[in-house]
Motif scaffolding. Structure first.
Motif, PDB file in Angstrom:
ATOM      1  N   TRP A  44       0.824  -1.210   0.000  1.00 26.40           N
ATOM      2  CA  TRP A  44       0.000   0.000   0.000  1.00 26.40           C
ATOM      3  C   TRP A  44       0.858   1.260   0.000  1.00 26.40           C
ATOM      4  CZ3 TRP A  44      -3.616  -1.652   4.609  1.00 26.40           C
ATOM      5  CH2 TRP A  44      -4.396  -2.744   4.211  1.00 26.40           C
ATOM      6  N   VAL A  45       1.929   1.237   0.797  1.00 22.75           N
ATOM      7  CA  VAL A  45       2.822   2.399   0.868  1.00 22.75           C
ATOM      8  C   VAL A  45       3.524   2.606  -0.470  1.00 22.75           C
ATOM      9  CG1 VAL A  45       4.906   3.324   1.965  1.00 22.75           C
ATOM     10  CG2 VAL A  45       3.124   2.261   3.371  1.00 22.75           C
ATOM     11  N   ASN A  46       3.990   1.534  -1.080  1.00 20.88           N
ATOM     12  CA  ASN A  46       4.656   1.646  -2.382  1.00 20.88           C
ATOM     13  C   ASN A  46       3.703   2.175  -3.448  1.00 20.88           C
ATOM     14  OD1 ASN A  46       7.148   0.765  -1.458  1.00 20.88           O
ATOM     15  ND2 ASN A  46       6.698  -1.380  -1.895  1.00 20.88           N
ATOM     16  N   ALA A  47       2.467   1.713  -3.436  1.00 23.79           N
ATOM     17  CA  ALA A  47       1.474   2.197  -4.400  1.00 23.79           C
ATOM     18  C   ALA A  47       1.230   3.689  -4.194  1.00 23.79           C
ATOM     19  CB  ALA A  47       0.172   1.414  -4.262  1.00 23.79           C
ATOM     20  N   TYR A  48       1.143   4.111  -2.947  1.00 21.88           N
ATOM     21  CA  TYR A  48       0.951   5.532  -2.633  1.00 21.88           C
ATOM     22  C   TYR A  48       2.124   6.363  -3.163  1.00 21.88           C
ATOM     23  CZ  TYR A  48       0.775   9.802   0.150  1.00 21.88           C
ATOM     24  OH  TYR A  48       0.763  11.106   0.549  1.00 21.88           O
ATOM     25  N   ARG A  49       3.322   5.883  -2.931  1.00 22.28           N
ATOM     26  CA  ARG A  49       4.515   6.620  -3.389  1.00 22.28           C
ATOM     27  C   ARG A  49       4.579   6.681  -4.909  1.00 22.28           C
ATOM     28  NH1 ARG A  49       8.380   4.056   1.288  1.00 22.28           N
ATOM     29  NH2 ARG A  49       7.947   5.656   2.842  1.00 22.28           N
ATOM     30  N   ARG A  50       4.167   5.610  -5.588  1.00 26.21           N
ATOM     31  CA  ARG A  50       4.141   5.628  -7.059  1.00 26.21           C
ATOM     32  C   ARG A  50       3.144   6.650  -7.588  1.00 26.21           C
ATOM     33  NH1 ARG A  50       4.601  -0.017  -6.503  1.00 26.21           N
ATOM     34  NH2 ARG A  50       2.353  -0.233  -6.713  1.00 26.21           N
ATOM     35  N   GLU A  51       2.009   6.795  -6.893  1.00 25.90           N
ATOM     36  CA  GLU A  51       0.992   7.753  -7.309  1.00 25.90           C
ATOM     37  C   GLU A  51       1.493   9.194  -7.216  1.00 25.90           C
ATOM     38  OE1 GLU A  51      -2.544   7.147  -5.047  1.00 25.90           O
ATOM     39  OE2 GLU A  51      -2.857   5.131  -5.818  1.00 25.90           O
TER      40      GLU A  51
END
Length: 53
Positions: A44-51
């Motif tokens: 979830w954190v990685n997806a947030y950072r990619r966004e």
């Protein structure tokens, strides 16, 4: 029988990510407090950072 896959609300995911991002606490620590697997929160954190890119 395969393990039951839990579904988390968007609000829960958002709050969990905020706990990591805003407090700079380790993913593993926050995940343990919330009772979820650290790899799940890490995704979830990685997806947030990619966004943000």
């Amino acid at each position: 029988m395969p393990p039951h896959r839990r579904n988390y609300s968007a609000e829960f995911k958002e709050e969990a990510v905020k706990m990591v991002i805003e407090t700079s606490r380790p993913i593993a620590q926050v995940a343990k407090e919330l009772g979820i697997h650290d790899a799940t929160l890490g995704n979830w954190v990685n997806a947030y950072r990619r966004e943000l890119r």
